[in-house]
Design a protein around this motif. Sequence first.
Motif, PDB file in Angstrom:
ATOM      1  N   ARG A 142       0.425  -0.830  -0.203  1.00 32.28           N
ATOM      2  CA  ARG A 142       0.178  -0.331  -0.033  1.00 32.28           C
ATOM      3  C   ARG A 142       0.523   1.257   0.164  1.00 32.28           C
ATOM      4  NH1 ARG A 142      -2.566   1.168   5.548  1.00 32.28           N
ATOM      5  NH2 ARG A 142      -0.237   1.803   5.960  1.00 32.28           N
ATOM      6  N   ASP A 143       1.951   1.704   1.099  1.00 35.94           N
ATOM      7  CA  ASP A 143       2.560   2.378   0.892  1.00 35.94           C
ATOM      8  C   ASP A 143       3.470   2.451  -0.935  1.00 35.94           C
ATOM      9  OD1 ASP A 143       1.927   2.323   4.102  1.00 35.94           O
ATOM     10  OD2 ASP A 143       3.692   1.833   4.178  1.00 35.94           O
ATOM     11  N   SER A 144       3.598   1.394  -0.827  1.00 35.46           N
ATOM     12  CA  SER A 144       4.953   1.902  -2.162  1.00 35.46           C
ATOM     13  C   SER A 144       3.980   2.099  -3.227  1.00 35.46           C
ATOM     14  CB  SER A 144       5.414   0.228  -2.545  1.00 35.46           C
ATOM     15  OG  SER A 144       4.189  -0.085  -3.252  1.00 35.46           O
ATOM     16  N   TYR A 145       2.488   2.135  -3.054  1.00 31.69           N
ATOM     17  CA  TYR A 145       1.629   2.511  -3.883  1.00 31.69           C
ATOM     18  C   TYR A 145       1.166   3.789  -4.213  1.00 31.69           C
ATOM     19  CZ  TYR A 145       0.145  -2.595  -5.746  1.00 31.69           C
ATOM     20  OH  TYR A 145       1.220  -4.130  -5.888  1.00 31.69           O
ATOM     21  N   LYS A 146       1.600   3.930  -2.863  1.00 27.90           N
ATOM     22  CA  LYS A 146       0.905   5.764  -2.364  1.00 27.90           C
ATOM     23  C   LYS A 146       1.917   6.352  -2.857  1.00 27.90           C
ATOM     24  CE  LYS A 146      -1.752   5.005   1.697  1.00 27.90           C
ATOM     25  NZ  LYS A 146      -1.980   5.848   2.996  1.00 27.90           N
ATOM     26  N   GLN A 147       3.887   5.797  -3.306  1.00 32.76           N
ATOM     27  CA  GLN A 147       4.598   6.469  -2.553  1.00 32.76           C
ATOM     28  C   GLN A 147       4.424   6.554  -5.152  1.00 32.76           C
ATOM     29  OE1 GLN A 147       6.684   8.272  -1.368  1.00 32.76           O
ATOM     30  NE2 GLN A 147       7.351   8.626  -3.608  1.00 32.76           N
ATOM     31  N   ALA A 148       4.622   5.736  -5.592  1.00 33.40           N
ATOM     32  CA  ALA A 148       4.527   5.505  -6.852  1.00 33.40           C
ATOM     33  C   ALA A 148       2.747   6.623  -7.094  1.00 33.40           C
ATOM     34  CB  ALA A 148       3.711   4.221  -7.245  1.00 33.40           C
ATOM     35  N   ALA A 149       2.367   6.600  -6.346  1.00 28.21           N
ATOM     36  CA  ALA A 149       0.308   7.064  -7.293  1.00 28.21           C
ATOM     37  C   ALA A 149       0.498   8.947  -6.800  1.00 28.21           C
ATOM     38  CB  ALA A 149      -1.077   7.002  -6.447  1.00 28.21           C
ATOM     39  N   PHE A 150       1.629   9.107  -5.772  1.00 23.21           N
ATOM     40  CA  PHE A 150       2.581  10.385  -6.067  1.00 23.21           C
ATOM     41  C   PHE A 150       3.164  11.023  -6.804  1.00 23.21           C
ATOM     42  CE2 PHE A 150       5.108  13.372  -4.067  1.00 23.21           C
ATOM     43  CZ  PHE A 150       4.819  14.572  -3.036  1.00 23.21           C
ATOM     44  N   ASP A 151       4.358   9.778  -6.732  1.00 25.89           N
ATOM     45  CA  ASP A 151       5.115  10.235  -8.174  1.00 25.89           C
ATOM     46  C   ASP A 151       4.813  10.291  -8.855  1.00 25.89           C
ATOM     47  OD1 ASP A 151       6.965   9.881  -6.409  1.00 25.89           O
ATOM     48  OD2 ASP A 151       7.590   8.048  -7.366  1.00 25.89           O
ATOM     49  N   ALA A 152       3.918   9.818  -9.956  1.00 28.03           N
ATOM     50  CA  ALA A 152       2.426  10.094 -11.098  1.00 28.03           C
ATOM     51  C   ALA A 152       1.756  10.762 -10.901  1.00 28.03           C
ATOM     52  CB  ALA A 152       1.770   8.329 -11.514  1.00 28.03           C
ATOM     53  N   GLY A 153       1.172  11.471  -9.968  1.00 29.25           N
ATOM     54  CA  GLY A 153       0.533  12.710  -9.483  1.00 29.25           C
ATOM     55  C   GLY A 153       1.626  14.167  -9.998  1.00 29.25           C
ATOM     56  N   GLU A 154       2.583  14.033  -9.585  1.00 36.27           N
ATOM     57  CA  GLU A 154       3.810  14.961 -10.141  1.00 36.27           C
ATOM     58  C   GLU A 154       4.000  15.032 -11.620  1.00 36.27           C
ATOM     59  OE1 GLU A 154       7.313  14.612  -7.372  1.00 36.27           O
ATOM     60  OE2 GLU A 154       6.246  15.491  -5.847  1.00 36.27           O
ATOM     61  N   THR A 155       4.742  13.655 -11.957  1.00 34.39           N
ATOM     62  CA  THR A 155       4.827  13.740 -13.045  1.00 34.39           C
ATOM     63  C   THR A 155       3.519  14.192 -14.817  1.00 34.39           C
ATOM     64  OG1 THR A 155       5.714  11.698 -13.049  1.00 34.39           O
ATOM     65  CG2 THR A 155       5.523  12.113 -15.491  1.00 34.39           C
ATOM     66  N   ILE A 156       2.295  13.384 -13.719  1.00 33.26           N
ATOM     67  CA  ILE A 156       0.712  14.457 -14.472  1.00 33.26           C
ATOM     68  C   ILE A 156       1.312  15.624 -14.325  1.00 33.26           C
ATOM     69  CG2 ILE A 156      -1.257  14.775 -14.788  1.00 33.26           C
ATOM     70  CD1 ILE A 156      -1.484  11.903 -13.831  1.00 33.26           C
TER      71      ILE A 156
END
Length: 585
Positions: A142-156
Amino acid sequence: MAAKYDVDEYYLEQVLIPDDSDDEYKYEEVTVEDELSVTQGEEDLETAVKAFRDRLDATECATPRVTSAKLPVSTIPEVVDDFLRNYLLKMGLVRTLDCFQTEWFEMLQKGSLKTDHTELVPDAYTHNQLLDNQLKNVQKERDSYKQAAFDAGETIVKLQRERDFHRMQHKRVLQEKNRLIEDLRKLKKHHASYEPALRQLNEKYQTALKQKMLVSLERDRAVSQVQNTEGSLRISHSSPGTQTTTTEKIQKKIPLCDIARHPKDSEFPASTRVNPYLPQITTLSSLNTKSSNFSLSKSFKAHTMAVSFLALHPRKMIVASSSDDQLWRLWGIPSGEMVMTGEGHTDWLSSCSFHPSGGLLGTTSGDTTVKIWDFAQGRCVLSLEGHIHATWSCSFHSCGDFVASCSMDNTAKVWDLNSERCRCTLRGHVDSVNSIYFLPYSNILLTCSADKTLSLWDARAGLCAQTFYGHKYSCNHATFNAMGDTIASCDSFGVIKLWDVRNVMAMVTMDTGPHPSNQVAFNPTGRMLAVASNDGFVKMVEIASLHVSSLKGHEDAVQSVIFDHKGKYLLSAGSDGAVLVWAQQ
C-alpha cells in the motif's frame, strides 16, 4: 512424540507405563548398538560424548546434507492425539491420560484406529502470525502504491505544464507561420509587379547594346571612309609611282584593325616567322614520357580560395597562379616557395599569362578588366577596359606588343600595349568566349566558346578564318600543340577532341566524363595531353595509344594543368586552393 513450532514448543513431559498393565501389548527390548557401546571400565561422560560424536560424524558423512536454502523446513501443525496428550498432561489429568494412552495404543496395535483420517489441529497463533505478516506485506505494498501514485501525480503535473508550454509555443509558431505566409504573399505580389519593369529594362538594355555595336560599326566605317578619302587626296597630290603604290593598298582592302591608326600603334610582325624552339621540341620528342611515370612530388597551399589558372614563365622555373581571392602569386618550382604576390582587381581572377619577356603578367577578372603587372615596379602599369562582362582569359603575342582577351560578352579583343587601346574586336561567337590563345610566332588566334565551337582568327584583320564544329556541350578550353598543327579542346561534359588544323576536322574524340573538363595542356613533345577534370583527377592521355590514366591528389575539382619547359614536371591547381607538383620518375 514431540513437535517443534516457530513460536511455541510442546513436548511430552512424562509417560507412565505401569508394569501391571492389562493390555496384551508385548514390549520388545531395545538393544544397545555395538558401535555406541563402551568398554567396561571406561564408562565415563567424556568417553560417551566422544563415541556419540564419532557416530554422528559418520552418519553425516553417509547421509548427504540438505541445506535450508535448497530445502526449507516447513512448519507442521500439531496432530490431534498429541494435542490431547499435551492438554491432559498440562491440566494434570494423569489417570485420564493413562486411559487414553492405553486405549489409543491398543486400537493402534489391533489396526482398528484409522490414523490416515487424523486431522491437524490449527495453530491459532501461527495463523495469526501469518496473517500479521500478510498484513505487513499488504501495508508495504500500500505504501509503495501510495508513493507511486504520488510520483505519478507529480509527473502528470509536470507533463501538464510541459503540454501547456508546448501549446503556447505551437500557437506562437502558428502565428509566425501565418505572418510569414502573409509576408511571402506580399513579396510575391511585389515581385510580380516588378517583372514587367524588369522585362522592359532588359529590352532597353539589349536595344542599347545593339545600338552601341551599330554605332561602333558606323564609327569604324566612317573612319574607313575618312582614311580612304585622305588616301585619295594623297594620291591626287603624289607622283605617278607613288600613286600606283597607294592605289594597290586601297585595292587590297586594308583590314579594319589597321584603318583607324594611332600614332603609337604597333605593327603586327610577318606571319612567315618560324618557331625557334622547334629543334628543342624535336630533341625532347626522343624522350619516353608516360603518365605512369608521374608521381606527386610537392603540394602546397597557394591560395585561401580556388585557384583558377596557372601560367609558366617563358624561361624560368616560375609559375603564376590566379585565384578567386582576387590575388595573383608567383611560385618557384619545384620548391613551392612564394616569390611575389599582387592584388588590385575588385573581383575574382579567372586567368593569368606571362609576357614573352617574362617581366610582365596579364590577368583577367570578373571586374571586366584586363590588367598588366610589372614585376620590377611591383604594381599594375596598365588596366584595359572595354569588355562589358567578366573576362575569362588572355594571351600575349610572341612579339610582346599585343595581348588578346576574351569575355562573357561573346567577344574577344586585341589590345595594343603601346597605344594602350583596343585594336579590334572579334565578333562571331554567339555565347561566352571561354578561352583565347595566340599560336606562338604567328598572328593566329584560337578561341573556344560556350556556343560549342572553336574559331581561328587573323589578329591583323580581326576576321574569322576557320570554325570547328563537333562539340555537343559548352567548350571550356582549347590550345595548340608545340608544332601548331593540332588543337586539343574540352567541353563541360568531359569530352576531349583533337583537331587537325590543316584539314579543319576532328581526328580523335575521347569521353572522360561525365564530369566537366576545365583545361587541357600538351606536354612539350606533343605526345601527351593533361586534362583538368572536375572530379578531382588529373587525366593523362597518351596521344599515340589514346590510353587514359588518372592522377589523384586534389580534394576538389582540378581547374588548371600545365607542363614545365622540358616536360619533367606537371603542375595542377584546383578548387581546394592547392598547387600540386607531379614529377616524372
